[in-house]
Design an enzyme around this catalytic site. Structure first.
Site, mmCIF file in Angstrom:
data_model
loop_
_atom_site.group_PDB
_atom_site.id
_atom_site.type_symbol
_atom_site.label_atom_id
_atom_site.label_comp_id
_atom_site.label_asym_id
_atom_site.label_seq_id
_atom_site.Cartn_x
_atom_site.Cartn_y
_atom_site.Cartn_z
ATOM 1 N N GLY A 11 0.818 -1.210 0.000
ATOM 2 C CA GLY A 11 0.000 0.000 0.000
ATOM 3 C C GLY A 11 0.849 1.256 0.000
ATOM 4 O O GLY A 11 1.960 1.282 0.517
ATOM 5 N N ARG A 72 -0.310 -4.891 -6.482
ATOM 6 C CA ARG A 72 -0.241 -6.267 -5.991
ATOM 7 C C ARG A 72 0.182 -7.169 -7.148
ATOM 8 O O ARG A 72 -0.098 -6.881 -8.303
ATOM 9 C CB ARG A 72 -1.591 -6.711 -5.441
ATOM 10 C CG ARG A 72 -2.046 -5.886 -4.241
ATOM 11 C CD ARG A 72 -3.291 -6.483 -3.596
ATOM 12 N NE ARG A 72 -3.728 -5.675 -2.468
ATOM 13 C CZ ARG A 72 -3.201 -5.737 -1.252
ATOM 14 N NH1 ARG A 72 -2.213 -6.594 -1.021
ATOM 15 N NH2 ARG A 72 -3.653 -4.982 -0.278
ATOM 16 N N ASP A 103 5.564 -5.430 6.057
ATOM 17 C CA ASP A 103 5.963 -6.788 6.398
ATOM 18 C C ASP A 103 5.591 -7.790 5.312
ATOM 19 O O ASP A 103 6.309 -8.762 5.064
ATOM 20 C CB ASP A 103 5.384 -7.211 7.748
ATOM 21 C CG ASP A 103 3.868 -7.088 7.814
ATOM 22 O OD1 ASP A 103 3.260 -6.588 6.848
ATOM 23 O OD2 ASP A 103 3.297 -7.494 8.839
ATOM 24 N N THR A 126 4.615 1.862 6.533
ATOM 25 C CA THR A 126 3.230 1.466 6.769
ATOM 26 C C THR A 126 2.593 2.466 7.713
ATOM 27 O O THR A 126 3.197 2.852 8.723
ATOM 28 C CB THR A 126 3.105 0.060 7.382
ATOM 29 O OG1 THR A 126 1.748 -0.156 7.805
ATOM 30 C CG2 THR A 126 4.005 -0.122 8.590
ATOM 31 N N ASP A 128 0.279 1.768 9.624
ATOM 32 C CA ASP A 128 -0.090 1.038 10.839
ATOM 33 C C ASP A 128 1.033 1.014 11.865
ATOM 34 O O ASP A 128 0.796 0.737 13.048
ATOM 35 C CB ASP A 128 -0.472 -0.403 10.497
ATOM 36 C CG ASP A 128 -1.790 -0.490 9.757
ATOM 37 O OD1 ASP A 128 -2.653 0.377 9.988
ATOM 38 O OD2 ASP A 128 -1.959 -1.421 8.943
ATOM 39 N N ASP A 130 3.348 -1.154 12.501
ATOM 40 C CA ASP A 130 3.363 -2.423 13.222
ATOM 41 C C ASP A 130 4.495 -3.350 12.782
ATOM 42 O O ASP A 130 4.449 -4.561 13.018
ATOM 43 C CB ASP A 130 2.021 -3.147 13.059
ATOM 44 C CG ASP A 130 1.678 -3.428 11.599
ATOM 45 O OD1 ASP A 130 2.375 -2.893 10.707
ATOM 46 O OD2 ASP A 130 0.718 -4.180 11.356
ATOM 47 N N ARG A 172 -6.396 -2.913 10.296
ATOM 48 C CA ARG A 172 -7.028 -4.227 10.206
ATOM 49 C C ARG A 172 -6.484 -5.182 11.279
ATOM 50 O O ARG A 172 -7.209 -5.971 11.851
ATOM 51 C CB ARG A 172 -6.814 -4.821 8.813
ATOM 52 C CG ARG A 172 -7.538 -6.139 8.577
ATOM 53 C CD ARG A 172 -7.402 -6.624 7.142
ATOM 54 N NE ARG A 172 -6.007 -6.903 6.796
ATOM 55 C CZ ARG A 172 -5.283 -6.184 5.944
ATOM 56 N NH1 ARG A 172 -5.820 -5.150 5.341
ATOM 57 N NH2 ARG A 172 -4.026 -6.502 5.673
ATOM 58 N N HIS A 253 -9.453 5.789 2.918
ATOM 59 C CA HIS A 253 -8.148 5.927 2.283
ATOM 60 C C HIS A 253 -7.585 7.343 2.311
ATOM 61 O O HIS A 253 -6.445 7.553 1.867
ATOM 62 C CB HIS A 253 -8.206 5.410 0.846
ATOM 63 C CG HIS A 253 -8.206 3.915 0.765
ATOM 64 N ND1 HIS A 253 -9.327 3.164 1.046
ATOM 65 C CD2 HIS A 253 -7.223 3.035 0.485
ATOM 66 C CE1 HIS A 253 -9.037 1.881 0.907
ATOM 67 N NE2 HIS A 253 -7.774 1.773 0.577
#
Length: 323
Positions: A11, A72, A103, A126, A128, A130, A172, A253
């Site tokens: 992303g 992708r 990741d 990212t 996130d 994470d 998510r 988004h």
């Protein structure tokens, strides 16, 4: 090493262009030629390689998204696809690769390296935040600021109408955006994937705010929360507590876009330079990150095998300040 490639995978997020710029300029500083791979792993398979001289990365540090695009790639999940990607890398004279990814992207390149020999260094990105092996990933700070600014605006209208707003943010599998933005925006409650969400507990917090004569309340919901998204949680709360009018806002988004903050620009610049330095000095199969404000290197196998520790103490801070 004479020529390296750089690509963005997974992303998009703010700060990728700053990272690309840092890789190109640093490589040129070391006397290396740089090629860009368009659309990540898919572009590697489709042989979408472009030259990246210094002027190609001028005036991009402030831009969101990625000039190299991203996509992708189902083909890269196959042995044949990875073999084709390697063939194109060799045909284009690539001696080393720097990827800016999360990741999932690192898992992909780790599989690739089990079959083919190429020096690779990854830069974490990212929203996130994470990824194991770094305190901060590119894009996280900008996404946080975007969310907080949006919630501030939502709070204005919530206050005008005596409303509860359930605001859904990205996450998510991780609640880092929800927790930090919740504290930063003064949210009354936060729902995240890392902890079990109890509807009755949220209702109690909102009732307490009602009795304290609050004129608006905000509940932040990470999209991957175990109790469901913002709409589902809002419906459950509404059935138990109807003193306030309720609304739901899904930020979506918009959290991925926008001009990167100064923090993300500097972080991407530091990591881009560190990635090139690592390749030039012969280190490979590692991710460069920042831990305690110092550059740190973590092997790919460690990055994908371990999960970043969640700062549960911040949930306590949010709960105390929600009074």
């Amino acid at each position: 090493m004479k020529k390296i490639a750089v690509m963005t995978t997974g992303g998009d997020c703010p700060g990728l262009n700053a990272g690309i710029r840092a890789v190109v300029r640093s490589a040129i500083h070391h006397g290396l030629e740089v090629t860009g791979i368009l659309r990540g792993y898919e572009g590697m398979i489709q042989n979408q390689f472009i030259p990246l001289p210094s002027h190609a990365v001028s005036n991009i540090i402030q831009r969101g998204g990625t000039i190299l695009k991203t996509a992708r790639s189902e083909q890269f999940m196959t042995v044949e696809g990875r073999a084709k990607a390697y063939e194109n890398l060799r045909t284009n004279g690539v001696d080393g690769l720097i990827l800016l990814g999360g990741d999932g992207s690192i898992r992909g390149i780790q599989q690739f390296l089990q079959e083919h020999d190429l020096p690779v260094v990854a830069v974490p990105k990212t929203i996130d935040n994470d990824i194991y092996g770094t305190d901060y990933a590119i894009g996280y700070d900008t996404a946080l600021n975007t969310v907080v600014q949006a919630i501030d605006k939502i709070r204005d209208t919530a206050d005008s109408h005596d409303r509860i707003f359930f605001v859904e943010v990205m996450g998510r599998d991780a609640g880092m955006i929800a927790v930090l933005s919740g504290i930063g925006s003064g949210a009354e409650a936060i729902a995240i994937p890392e902890t079990r969400t109890r509807i009755e507990q949220i209702v109690q917090v909102l009732q307490r705010g009602w009795h304290r004569k609050k004129t608006s309340m905000i509940v932040i919901v990470a999209e991957g929360d175990d109790a469901g998204g913002a709409y589902k949680i809002a419906d459950a709360v509404r059935q138990r507590f109807d003193s306030f009018d309720t609304r739901v806002s899904v930020l979506g988004h918009m959290q991925r876009g926008g001009s990167p903050t100064c923090f993300d620009r500097v972080l991407a610049s530091r990591l881009g330079v560190a990635a090139v330095d690592a390749l030039v000095q012969g280190r490979r199969d590692i991710m460069v990150g920042v831990i305690d404000n110092k550059i740190a290197e973590t092997p790919f196998e460690t990055v994908v095998a371990r999960r970043k520790e969640f700062p549960y103490d911040l949930m306590r801070v949010a709960e105390i300040l929600s009074l």
